[in-house]
Design a protein around this motif. Structure first.
Motif, short mmCIF file in Angstrom:
data_model
loop_
_atom_site.label_atom_id
_atom_site.label_comp_id
_atom_site.label_asym_id
_atom_site.label_seq_id
_atom_site.Cartn_x
_atom_site.Cartn_y
_atom_site.Cartn_z
N GLY A 46 48.41 42.80 16.16
CA GLY A 46 48.41 41.79 15.11
C GLY A 46 47.03 41.54 14.55
N PHE A 47 46.02 41.49 15.44
CA PHE A 47 44.65 41.28 14.97
C PHE A 47 44.17 42.47 14.14
CE2 PHE A 47 40.08 42.00 15.88
CZ PHE A 47 39.57 40.91 15.19
N GLY A 78 56.30 39.63 18.39
CA GLY A 78 54.96 39.22 18.79
C GLY A 78 53.88 39.78 17.88
N VAL A 79 54.03 41.04 17.48
CA VAL A 79 53.06 41.63 16.54
C VAL A 79 53.09 40.90 15.21
CG1 VAL A 79 52.43 43.73 15.31
CG2 VAL A 79 53.24 43.88 17.67
N TYR A 80 54.29 40.61 14.72
CA TYR A 80 54.42 39.88 13.45
C TYR A 80 53.76 38.50 13.55
CZ TYR A 80 56.71 36.87 10.04
OH TYR A 80 56.96 35.95 9.07
N LEU A 81 54.05 37.76 14.61
CA LEU A 81 53.50 36.42 14.75
C LEU A 81 51.99 36.46 14.90
CD1 LEU A 81 54.06 33.38 15.05
CD2 LEU A 81 54.30 33.75 17.51
N CYS A 82 51.47 37.41 15.67
CA CYS A 82 50.02 37.49 15.87
C CYS A 82 49.30 37.88 14.58
CB CYS A 82 49.71 38.50 16.97
SG CYS A 82 50.12 37.92 18.64
N ARG A 83 49.90 38.73 13.77
CA ARG A 83 49.24 39.06 12.51
C ARG A 83 49.18 37.84 11.59
NH1 ARG A 83 50.58 43.22 7.47
NH2 ARG A 83 48.87 42.41 6.23
#
Length: 307
Positions: A121-122, A180-185
């Motif tokens: 995500g970062f 999780g990837v979507y939320l972290c981005r």
């Protein structure tokens, strides 16, 4: 009233402050019908979701013959500790083995999934590279794809690799979290300032130190959310272990309790053991929520960058 003197302008005398405002007393909002209705609806919804947990608590305190022979929503000669002792010692403490397996799958899987989601995500939020948006669209497609649809393809792949009926067959699929990837981005785009990253690079920090020493701390509210979602999802996962595992000693709690429920026709006391085991399996989730909720904060970067 105003005070006047010769040759001077009229100066209005300030009115005294109301007693409530002078003493800083909190203002009381009147109860409106809409607010009362909202509270009532939320109370009904909370009762609806908590009723099964309440029934599980009551049923876990009863003996096998009292489950159907007494009122289901109240106690009848409670014996919770004795019931849990039978659950933990049945078949050479197999339930405790299932608890350890679930803790391994959920703890390790959720931790690795959170770290991978934070890194991905970062990177998608702060680095510019070709194909970034295409990768993000694939991640969104993974969010919409049901996990049960992947069970059979995963089984075929793991069968070719010789990993079926091993701990890896449940752990490896658990470390992927498209949500999780979507939320972290989304969180990294809004919570991690670009000038803070530039300042760290100017000070000589390499990318790994920036990520592990700075970014993870800033993104901690999002990471706690991802960890809790992933932990609960893996802990309650049933279909993937059902497809991948055949050794009873590698079962998680969900699959183990299902085997007890299936065998309850031959061994009636397994009905009570299943209920007691289900009640005990809820306790780690409650503890995780209570321990991690204090990290659910925002605004960790407030004041960290001077304009």
């Amino acid at each position: 009233m105003s005070a006047t003197t010769p040759g001077t302008a009229t100066v209005p005398t300030p009115a005294p402050a109301p007693p409530a405002a002078a003493h800083g007393a909190p203002r009381r909002h009147p109860l409106r019908p809409g607010r009362i209705l909202l509270v009532a609806v939320l109370a009904i919804a909370a009762g609806y979701f908590l009723l099964p947990v309440y029934w599980l608590l009551i049923a876990a305190t009863k003996s096998t013959d009292k489950l159907n022979g007494s009122f289901g929503l109240w106690f009848d000669h409670p014996q919770l500790l004795d019931n849990l002792r039978h659950v933990f010692t049945y078949e050479d403490h197999i339930y405790l083995r299932w608890v350890a397996n679930s803790a391994l799958y959920a703890g390790v899987g959720a931790t690795l999934a959170t770290l991978l989601a934070a890194a991905a995500g970062f990177a998608l939020a702060k680095y510019r590279f070709r194909g970034r948006e295409a990768i993000f669209r694939i991640v969104l497609a993974g969010v919409l794809l049901p996990q049960t649809a992947l069970a059979l393809p995963l089984y075929l792949v793991f069968s070719q690799l010789g990993l079926v009926n091993t701990y890896w067959a449940v752990l490896i699929p658990s470390i992927g979290s498209p949500f999780g990837v979507y939320l972290c981005r989304i969180y990294a785009e809004s919570a991690v300032p670009d000038n803070l990253l530039e300042a760290a690079r100017v000070d000589g920090a390499h990318e790994g130190r920036i990520f592990f020493g700075l970014v993870l701390r800033i993104m901690s509210p999002a990471l706690v959310t991802v960890f809790l979602f992933q932990f609960v999802g893996i802990w309650n996962n049933y279909f993937l272990p059902l497809v991948m595992l055949s050794d009873q000693r590698k079962y998680p709690i969900t699959l183990g309790l299902a085997t007890w429920q299936t065998a309850a026709d031959r061994v009636p006391e397994l009905i009570q053991y299943t209920i007691g085991g289900a009640f005990a399996s809820v306790i780690p989730l409650v503890i995780a929520m209570l321990v991690l909720q204090r990290y659910w904060r925002t605004g960790l970067t407030e004041g960290s960058v001077k304009e």
